[in-house]
Motif scaffolding. Structure first.
Motif, mmCIF file in Angstrom:
data_model
loop_
_atom_site.group_PDB
_atom_site.id
_atom_site.type_symbol
_atom_site.label_atom_id
_atom_site.label_comp_id
_atom_site.label_asym_id
_atom_site.label_seq_id
_atom_site.Cartn_x
_atom_site.Cartn_y
_atom_site.Cartn_z
ATOM 1 N N PHE A 22 0.834 -1.200 0.000
ATOM 2 C CA PHE A 22 0.000 0.000 0.000
ATOM 3 C C PHE A 22 0.870 1.251 0.000
ATOM 4 C CE2 PHE A 22 -2.182 3.369 2.339
ATOM 5 C CZ PHE A 22 -3.315 3.520 1.569
ATOM 6 N N LYS A 23 1.889 1.272 0.828
ATOM 7 C CA LYS A 23 2.771 2.429 0.898
ATOM 8 C C LYS A 23 3.486 2.649 -0.439
ATOM 9 C CE LYS A 23 6.494 4.459 3.576
ATOM 10 N NZ LYS A 23 7.422 4.311 4.702
ATOM 11 N N THR A 25 2.396 1.805 -3.373
ATOM 12 C CA THR A 25 1.392 2.287 -4.322
ATOM 13 C C THR A 25 1.129 3.773 -4.107
ATOM 14 O OG1 THR A 25 0.366 0.106 -4.364
ATOM 15 C CG2 THR A 25 -0.959 1.948 -5.176
ATOM 16 N N GLN A 26 1.016 4.188 -2.850
ATOM 17 C CA GLN A 26 0.784 5.595 -2.554
ATOM 18 C C GLN A 26 1.958 6.464 -3.011
ATOM 19 O OE1 GLN A 26 -2.150 6.916 -1.431
ATOM 20 N NE2 GLN A 26 -2.802 4.815 -1.825
ATOM 21 N N GLN A 27 3.168 5.982 -2.832
ATOM 22 C CA GLN A 27 4.340 6.727 -3.283
ATOM 23 C C GLN A 27 4.354 6.838 -4.807
ATOM 24 O OE1 GLN A 27 7.513 4.543 -1.421
ATOM 25 N NE2 GLN A 27 7.489 5.849 0.406
ATOM 26 N N GLN A 30 1.870 9.482 -5.745
ATOM 27 C CA GLN A 30 2.415 10.804 -5.435
ATOM 28 C C GLN A 30 3.414 11.237 -6.510
ATOM 29 O OE1 GLN A 30 1.526 12.930 -3.073
ATOM 30 N NE2 GLN A 30 3.035 14.434 -3.709
#
Length: 63
Positions: A22-23, A25-27, A30
Motif C-alpha cells: 500500500f505504501k 502504491t501511494q508513493q 504521489q
C-alpha cells in the motif's frame, strides 16, 4: 498454543506485506501527481507572469 502463535505470526507478516505494498502504491501515485503537475500545471503557471496580451489583442486595422 504454538500453532496459534505461528498463525498469528503469519498474519502479522501478511499485514506487514500488505502495508508495504500500500505504501509503495501511494508513493507511486504521489510521484505521478508530481510529474503531472510539472508537465502541465507547472508550465502553465510559469507563463502566468509573462505578458501574453499580444496574442489576444485585436490586430491593427490595416493588417
Amino acid at each position: 498454543m504454538t500453532e496459534q502463535l505461528s498463525h498469528a505470526a503469519r498474519e502479522r507478516e501478511e499485514i506487514t506485506g500488505r502495508l508495504a505494498h500500500f505504501k509503495a502504491t501511494q508513493q507511486k501515485f504521489q510521484h505521478e501527481r508530481e510529474e503531472y503537475y510539472a508537465a502541465t500545471l507547472g508550465s502553465a503557471w510559469s507563463g502566468f507572469g509573462r505578458t501574453v496580451r499580444s496574442e489576444f489583442e485585436d490586430p491593427p486595422f490595416w493588417s
